[in-house]
Design an enzyme around this catalytic site. Sequence first.
Site, PDB file in Angstrom:
ATOM      1  N   HIS A 111     -15.398   6.584  28.764  1.00 32.99           N
ATOM      2  CA  HIS A 111     -16.488   7.707  28.596  1.00 32.99           C
ATOM      3  C   HIS A 111     -17.124   7.696  29.988  1.00 32.99           C
ATOM      4  CE1 HIS A 111     -19.169  10.155  26.642  1.00 32.99           C
ATOM      5  NE2 HIS A 111     -20.216   9.555  27.161  1.00 32.99           N
ATOM      6  N   LEU A 113     -10.918  10.950  16.008  1.00 30.53           N
ATOM      7  CA  LEU A 113      -9.774  10.195  15.057  1.00 30.53           C
ATOM      8  C   LEU A 113     -10.468   9.940  13.673  1.00 30.53           C
ATOM      9  CD1 LEU A 113      -8.224   8.010  18.007  1.00 30.53           C
ATOM     10  CD2 LEU A 113      -7.244  10.190  16.795  1.00 30.53           C
ATOM     11  N   ASN A 168      -6.937   9.691  34.578  1.00 31.33           N
ATOM     12  CA  ASN A 168      -6.977   8.414  33.907  1.00 31.33           C
ATOM     13  C   ASN A 168      -5.681   7.790  33.558  1.00 31.33           C
ATOM     14  OD1 ASN A 168      -9.706   7.018  33.664  1.00 31.33           O
ATOM     15  ND2 ASN A 168     -10.259   9.093  33.117  1.00 31.33           N
ATOM     16  N   GLY A 228      -5.373  14.260  33.185  1.00 34.76           N
ATOM     17  CA  GLY A 228      -4.762  13.009  33.086  1.00 34.76           C
ATOM     18  C   GLY A 228      -4.862  12.168  34.490  1.00 34.76           C
TER      19      GLY A 228
HETATM   20  C1  GRF Z   1     -12.771  11.541  31.954  1.00 34.58           C
HETATM   21  O1  GRF Z   1     -14.115  11.689  32.569  1.00 34.58           O
HETATM   22  C2  GRF Z   1     -13.069  10.479  30.747  1.00 34.58           C
HETATM   23  O2  GRF Z   1     -14.083   9.614  31.026  1.00 34.58           O
HETATM   24  C3  GRF Z   1     -13.102  11.384  29.873  1.00 34.58           C
HETATM   25  O3  GRF Z   1     -12.300  12.430  29.726  1.00 34.58           O
HETATM   26  C4  GRF Z   1     -12.089  12.818  31.353  1.00 34.58           C
HETATM   27  C5  GRF Z   1     -10.789  12.700  31.347  1.00 34.58           C
HETATM   28  O4  GRF Z   1     -10.133  12.833  32.745  1.00 34.58           O
HETATM   29  N1  GRF Z   1     -13.021  10.920  28.444  1.00 34.58           N
HETATM   30  P1  GRF Z   1      -8.605  12.748  32.979  1.00 34.58           P
HETATM   31  O5  GRF Z   1      -8.053  13.767  32.008  1.00 34.58           O
HETATM   32  O6  GRF Z   1      -8.298  11.555  32.795  1.00 34.58           O
HETATM   33  O7  GRF Z   1      -8.506  13.330  34.434  1.00 34.58           O
END
Ligand code: GRF
Length: 213
Positions: free
Chosen positions: A107, A91, A13, A11
């Site tokens: 991504h 999904l 992001n 998490g």
């Molecule tokens: C990130 O690298 C994102 O690009 C991909 O999954 C990963 C999630 O990382 N979709 P986090 O859980 O946000 O640290």
Amino acid sequence: MKIGVLVSGSGTNLQSIIDFCESDRIVEVAVVISNRADAYALKRAESKGIPTRIVSHRDFPDRAEFDRELIRILNEFGVELVALAGFMRILTGEFLKAFPGRVMNIHPALLPSFPGLEVRQAAIDYGVRFSGCTVHFVDEGVDTGPIIIQAVVPVFPDDTEEELKHRILKQEHRIYPHAIKLFAQCMLRIEGRKVFIKDNNKDESQWMTNPSL
Ligand code: GRF
């Protein structure tokens, strides 16, 4: 604008979105849903008092039923935009119909190169000079939806997966909140495969390769 964030893992992001919401109060994380009870992302949300739900895909007979439960919760919280942030489930079309043009993903590669999983190691192994990350709207394919923002990073020949991951994540944390902000301000217009970003100084939407981040 209320957003729902779907997670499966650490998490980081989600954290960047939460931090953005605290500084720029046009967006609120209304609920965080994880399909895994052990996702550290849940702790990040709980520590900020954000409602969380665990919906394990294992508790449902099929993807359709699982997605219906997600839709139910997201609607219960009045979610207007769904942000996938490391959510490791695909999904269904039914889910996307419930939130048309309102599901985003981040991504860790420059799409359409390297869709799918394990993409950072794949980029290193392929010998590309540049990689990066992509925020895109979600369609029924895997990492195929219209691109909103991309950021580029160099790839060095002796990079480890971990090093490239950190370089890319730094950019992810910059562009994902920015894309969400543009959406909240109604500055994004989807036309076929292309996403146009409204230019504040003009009436028309512009084709911008580098919106001022
Ligand atoms: C990130 O690298 C994102 O690009 C991909 O999954 C990963 C999630 O990382 N979709 P986090 O859980 O946000 O640290």
